[in-house]
Scaffold this motif. Structure first.
Motif, PDB file in Angstrom:
ATOM      1  N   ILE A  28     -15.726  -1.235  10.139  1.00  0.00           N
ATOM      2  CA  ILE A  28     -14.826  -0.741   9.947  1.00  0.00           C
ATOM      3  C   ILE A  28     -15.406   0.110   8.162  1.00  0.00           C
ATOM      4  CG2 ILE A  28     -13.674  -2.177   8.577  1.00  0.00           C
ATOM      5  CD1 ILE A  28     -12.529  -4.089  10.257  1.00  0.00           C
ATOM      6  N   GLY A  29     -14.661   0.870   7.800  1.00  0.00           N
ATOM      7  CA  GLY A  29     -14.896   1.500   6.540  1.00  0.00           C
ATOM      8  C   GLY A  29     -14.421   0.817   5.138  1.00  0.00           C
ATOM      9  N   VAL A  30     -15.340   0.535   4.864  1.00  0.00           N
ATOM     10  CA  VAL A  30     -15.362  -0.478   3.494  1.00  0.00           C
ATOM     11  C   VAL A  30     -14.487   0.727   2.222  1.00  0.00           C
ATOM     12  CG1 VAL A  30     -15.624  -1.858   2.056  1.00  0.00           C
ATOM     13  CG2 VAL A  30     -16.857  -2.534   3.631  1.00  0.00           C
ATOM     14  N   ASP A  31     -14.716   1.661   2.347  1.00  0.00           N
ATOM     15  CA  ASP A  31     -13.950   2.299   1.402  1.00  0.00           C
ATOM     16  C   ASP A  31     -12.301   2.185   1.241  1.00  0.00           C
ATOM     17  OD1 ASP A  31     -16.836   2.768  -0.351  1.00  0.00           O
ATOM     18  OD2 ASP A  31     -17.304   4.166   1.398  1.00  0.00           O
ATOM     19  N   ARG A  32     -12.649   2.217   2.694  1.00  0.00           N
ATOM     20  CA  ARG A  32     -11.006   3.223   2.991  1.00  0.00           C
ATOM     21  C   ARG A  32     -10.533   0.655   2.818  1.00  0.00           C
ATOM     22  NH1 ARG A  32     -10.198   6.513   8.041  1.00  0.00           N
ATOM     23  NH2 ARG A  32     -11.401   8.697   7.555  1.00  0.00           N
ATOM     24  N   LEU A  33     -10.784  -0.294   3.451  1.00  0.00           N
ATOM     25  CA  LEU A  33     -10.168  -0.878   2.798  1.00  0.00           C
ATOM     26  C   LEU A  33     -10.363  -1.342   1.347  1.00  0.00           C
ATOM     27  CD1 LEU A  33     -10.317  -3.598   5.128  1.00  0.00           C
ATOM     28  CD2 LEU A  33     -12.634  -4.300   4.147  1.00  0.00           C
ATOM     29  N   VAL A  34     -11.292  -1.259   0.578  1.00  0.00           N
ATOM     30  CA  VAL A  34     -10.990  -0.907  -0.596  1.00  0.00           C
ATOM     31  C   VAL A  34      -9.291  -0.456  -0.778  1.00  0.00           C
ATOM     32  CG1 VAL A  34     -12.065  -0.668  -2.939  1.00  0.00           C
ATOM     33  CG2 VAL A  34     -13.257  -1.402  -1.127  1.00  0.00           C
ATOM     34  N   MET A  35      -9.772   0.671  -0.464  1.00  0.00           N
ATOM     35  CA  MET A  35      -8.736   0.943  -1.259  1.00  0.00           C
ATOM     36  C   MET A  35      -7.113   0.930  -0.310  1.00  0.00           C
ATOM     37  SD  MET A  35      -9.180   5.593   1.074  1.00  0.00           S
ATOM     38  CE  MET A  35      -7.996   5.977   0.396  1.00  0.00           C
ATOM     39  N   LEU A  36      -7.516   0.020   0.391  1.00  0.00           N
ATOM     40  CA  LEU A  36      -6.179  -0.694   0.943  1.00  0.00           C
ATOM     41  C   LEU A  36      -5.476  -1.510   0.232  1.00  0.00           C
ATOM     42  CD1 LEU A  36      -6.109  -1.509   4.947  1.00  0.00           C
ATOM     43  CD2 LEU A  36      -4.706  -0.106   3.681  1.00  0.00           C
ATOM     44  N   PHE A  37      -6.798  -2.700  -0.565  1.00  0.00           N
ATOM     45  CA  PHE A  37      -6.460  -3.892  -1.412  1.00  0.00           C
ATOM     46  C   PHE A  37      -6.189  -3.418  -2.563  1.00  0.00           C
ATOM     47  CE2 PHE A  37      -7.989  -5.665   2.704  1.00  0.00           C
ATOM     48  CZ  PHE A  37      -7.234  -7.427   3.026  1.00  0.00           C
ATOM     49  N   THR A  38      -6.684  -2.702  -3.103  1.00  0.00           N
ATOM     50  CA  THR A  38      -6.496  -1.698  -3.970  1.00  0.00           C
ATOM     51  C   THR A  38      -5.441  -0.932  -4.962  1.00  0.00           C
ATOM     52  OG1 THR A  38      -7.852  -0.307  -4.143  1.00  0.00           O
ATOM     53  CG2 THR A  38      -8.716  -2.311  -5.285  1.00  0.00           C
TER      54      THR A  38
ATOM     55  N   SER B 214      -4.905   2.364  -3.553  1.00  0.00           N
ATOM     56  CA  SER B 214      -5.282   3.649  -3.235  1.00  0.00           C
ATOM     57  C   SER B 214      -4.901   4.308  -2.241  1.00  0.00           C
ATOM     58  CB  SER B 214      -6.514   3.120  -3.655  1.00  0.00           C
ATOM     59  OG  SER B 214      -7.508   2.364  -5.104  1.00  0.00           O
ATOM     60  N   ALA B 215      -4.751   5.342  -3.520  1.00  0.00           N
ATOM     61  CA  ALA B 215      -4.325   6.978  -2.366  1.00  0.00           C
ATOM     62  C   ALA B 215      -5.285   7.379  -2.297  1.00  0.00           C
ATOM     63  CB  ALA B 215      -3.034   8.055  -3.141  1.00  0.00           C
ATOM     64  N   GLU B 216      -6.268   7.515  -3.199  1.00  0.00           N
ATOM     65  CA  GLU B 216      -7.243   8.383  -3.456  1.00  0.00           C
ATOM     66  C   GLU B 216      -8.719   7.614  -2.705  1.00  0.00           C
ATOM     67  OE1 GLU B 216      -7.342  12.163  -3.370  1.00  0.00           O
ATOM     68  OE2 GLU B 216      -5.614  12.002  -3.014  1.00  0.00           O
ATOM     69  N   ILE B 217      -9.451   8.358  -1.776  1.00  0.00           N
ATOM     70  CA  ILE B 217     -11.234   6.907  -1.938  1.00  0.00           C
ATOM     71  C   ILE B 217     -11.341   7.821  -3.218  1.00  0.00           C
ATOM     72  CG2 ILE B 217     -12.645   8.929  -0.774  1.00  0.00           C
ATOM     73  CD1 ILE B 217     -14.094   6.641   0.979  1.00  0.00           C
ATOM     74  N   SER B 218     -12.091   8.218  -4.090  1.00  0.00           N
ATOM     75  CA  SER B 218     -12.433   9.191  -4.624  1.00  0.00           C
ATOM     76  C   SER B 218     -12.137   7.266  -6.386  1.00  0.00           C
ATOM     77  CB  SER B 218     -12.509  10.074  -5.644  1.00  0.00           C
ATOM     78  OG  SER B 218     -10.898  10.174  -5.949  1.00  0.00           O
ATOM     79  N   GLU B 219     -10.261   7.499  -6.001  1.00  0.00           N
ATOM     80  CA  GLU B 219     -10.523   5.825  -6.729  1.00  0.00           C
ATOM     81  C   GLU B 219     -11.092   4.440  -6.536  1.00  0.00           C
ATOM     82  OE1 GLU B 219      -6.000   5.316  -7.332  1.00  0.00           O
ATOM     83  OE2 GLU B 219      -6.206   6.557  -6.114  1.00  0.00           O
ATOM     84  N   VAL B 220     -12.031   4.267  -5.441  1.00  0.00           N
ATOM     85  CA  VAL B 220     -12.858   3.111  -5.350  1.00  0.00           C
ATOM     86  C   VAL B 220     -13.892   3.477  -5.247  1.00  0.00           C
ATOM     87  CG1 VAL B 220     -10.533   2.587  -3.959  1.00  0.00           C
ATOM     88  CG2 VAL B 220     -12.366   3.298  -2.774  1.00  0.00           C
TER      89      VAL B 220
ATOM     90  N   PHE C  15       0.585  -1.768  -0.026  1.00  0.00           N
ATOM     91  CA  PHE C  15      -0.076   0.056   0.386  1.00  0.00           C
ATOM     92  C   PHE C  15       0.616   1.087   0.259  1.00  0.00           C
ATOM     93  CE2 PHE C  15      -2.996   3.452   2.418  1.00  0.00           C
ATOM     94  CZ  PHE C  15      -3.797   3.304   1.759  1.00  0.00           C
ATOM     95  N   LYS C  16       0.460   1.829  -1.018  1.00  0.00           N
ATOM     96  CA  LYS C  16       1.531   3.078  -1.055  1.00  0.00           C
ATOM     97  C   LYS C  16       2.946   3.140  -0.897  1.00  0.00           C
ATOM     98  CE  LYS C  16      -0.399   6.619   1.007  1.00  0.00           C
ATOM     99  NZ  LYS C  16      -0.756   8.093   1.759  1.00  0.00           N
ATOM    100  N   GLY C  17       3.405   2.239  -1.488  1.00  0.00           N
ATOM    101  CA  GLY C  17       4.853   2.195  -1.753  1.00  0.00           C
ATOM    102  C   GLY C  17       5.470   1.452  -0.197  1.00  0.00           C
ATOM    103  N   LYS C  18       4.889   0.639   0.662  1.00  0.00           N
ATOM    104  CA  LYS C  18       5.360   0.027   1.878  1.00  0.00           C
ATOM    105  C   LYS C  18       4.918  -1.242   1.814  1.00  0.00           C
ATOM    106  CE  LYS C  18       6.333   3.842   4.309  1.00  0.00           C
ATOM    107  NZ  LYS C  18       6.000   4.864   5.599  1.00  0.00           N
ATOM    108  N   GLU C  19       5.615  -1.683   2.565  1.00  0.00           N
ATOM    109  CA  GLU C  19       4.627  -3.910   2.902  1.00  0.00           C
ATOM    110  C   GLU C  19       4.388  -4.137   4.575  1.00  0.00           C
ATOM    111  OE1 GLU C  19       7.587  -5.959   1.269  1.00  0.00           O
ATOM    112  OE2 GLU C  19       7.205  -5.873  -1.179  1.00  0.00           O
ATOM    113  N   TYR C  20       3.562  -4.359   4.148  1.00  0.00           N
ATOM    114  CA  TYR C  20       2.253  -4.494   6.004  1.00  0.00           C
ATOM    115  C   TYR C  20       1.817  -6.529   5.693  1.00  0.00           C
ATOM    116  CZ  TYR C  20       2.187   0.834   5.142  1.00  0.00           C
ATOM    117  OH  TYR C  20       2.519   1.940   5.127  1.00  0.00           O
TER     118      TYR C  20
END
Length: 353
Positions: A323-333, A335-341, A158-163
């Motif tokens: 849990i915010g599903v939009d942010r969950l989708v951001m993580l697994f895709t 994505s830096a912006e919520i608008s992307e998902v 996510f965003k250039g880092k690994e978790y």
């Protein structure tokens, strides 16, 4: 219009969530979005509307969370339940992390507490990571055909880092975090006068109108949050009781409440409680919150007496989380912006760009 391919992966995430909780023997429920007496939390603003028909008109609100309705079901004996639904928040700016209409995942596990919900989070995220990987590799013929999910490479990128999603995630109490990252002791954190003094010494704006919660969040947002979930997800737990109006207080220190927030890469993903079952204490907290809203000049409604009656009738010991599903989708895709998902982000609908 153009649609980002990442938005389509929301379907995968929702299918994965449902598959996980069905395997855990949870019931999926559906509750109203339009309600009369929502959560009176003063930090939350809601959208108000009026329903008119024939000879009556009722004022209602678009719900900020399905929590109260789901807890009524718990009191009625539903057992373990989850829900994926829309929720709404007014007054927050449209940003890379916020949309006024958002999707929420909420679940409750009976005969449990917030520590059990931490384990649920670990299991859900590992499941979703494997589920999405299988779909990307075209190795999942049907959304619930999950016999051969991969279990290796539990690294979220996510965003250039690994978790690292494997093993037990970091568990850090709020007092520990304030000591570690801000040099504020437990007594300083939990004593209003001491915290205000400490925050003033740090150079933050403090005057006669600054509240305890104002001081807390100045430090929290600037000195604590940026460090959370840096390599593994972090459960930040045991918040000051003033910031957990729906949570059970800790028996060994009632200045703290059994609440946690989940962070990955500085992004807050979920908010969880050991749920408060004492109806008298809950009603008192609601009345105090409504008094604050009135003093602030905010919209005020009544206490949800049906919710209080549900607690009176017998509320099970349980832990729950949103849990915010939009942010969950951001993580697994990644994505830096919520608008992307989102297919229709608010900034596009209302021409905010």
């Amino acid at each position: 219009m153009s649609i980002t391919p990442k938005a389509y992966m929301r379907e995968w995430i929702n299918d994965g969530i449902r598959a996980y909780f069905k395997l855990q023997k949870f019931r999926e429920v559906e509750t109203p979005l339009f309600v009369a007496n929502p959560d009176p939390e003063p930090t939350i603003e809601l959208f108000q509307t009026v329903h008119k028909a024939n000879d009556y008109a009722v004022t209602g609100y678009l719900n900020g969370s399905p929590e109260f309705m789901m807890k009524k079901l718990l009191s009625a004996g539903s057992g373990n339940i989850f829900q994926i639904c829309k929720s709404f928040r007014n007054g927050e700016p449209v940003s890379s992390r916020h949309n006024p209409e958002f999707t929420i995942l909420e679940w409750y596990r009976v005969e449990s507490d917030y520590r059990d919900v931490m384990q649920d989070c670990e299991g859900l995220f590992r499941f979703l990571h494997s589920y999405v990987a299988a779909l990307k590799a075209d190795k999942l013929a049907h959304p619930y055909a999950i016999d051969a999910l991969p279990t290796s490479d539990l690294i979220l990128r996510f965003k250039g880092k690994e978790y690292d999603l494997s093993g037990s995630w970091e568990r850090l109490s709020v007092p520990q975090a304030f000591e570690k990252y801000a040099g504020i002791t437990t007594e300083e954190l939990l004593t209003e006068a001491l915290l205000l003094t400490k925050v003033r010494e740090k150079g933050y704006a403090v005057d006669e109108t600054t509240t305890y919660d104002d001081a807390f969040y100045q430090v929290m947002l600037n000195e604590i949050e940026p460090h959370l979930g840096e390599s593994k997800p972090t459960f930040l737990y045991d918040y000051p009781a003033s910031q957990a109006a729906l949570s059970k207080k800790k028996a060994e220190d009632p200045r703290l409440a059994e609440r946690f927030e989940l962070y990955i890469g500085g992004l807050e993903i979920g908010n969880a409680f050991s749920e408060l079952a004492d109806w008298k204490e809950q009603q008192e907290r609601f009345e105090n919150q409504l008094a604050v809203r009135k003093e602030n000049g905010q919209a005020v409604w009544g206490v949800d007496e049906h919710f209080i009656d549900a607690l009176k009738s017998g509320f099970p010991r349980c832990g729950g989380i949103a849990i915010g599903v939009d942010r969950l989708v951001m993580l697994f895709t990644d994505s830096a912006e919520i608008s992307e998902v989102l297919f229709f982000p608010a900034n596009k609908i209302f021409n905010l760009e």
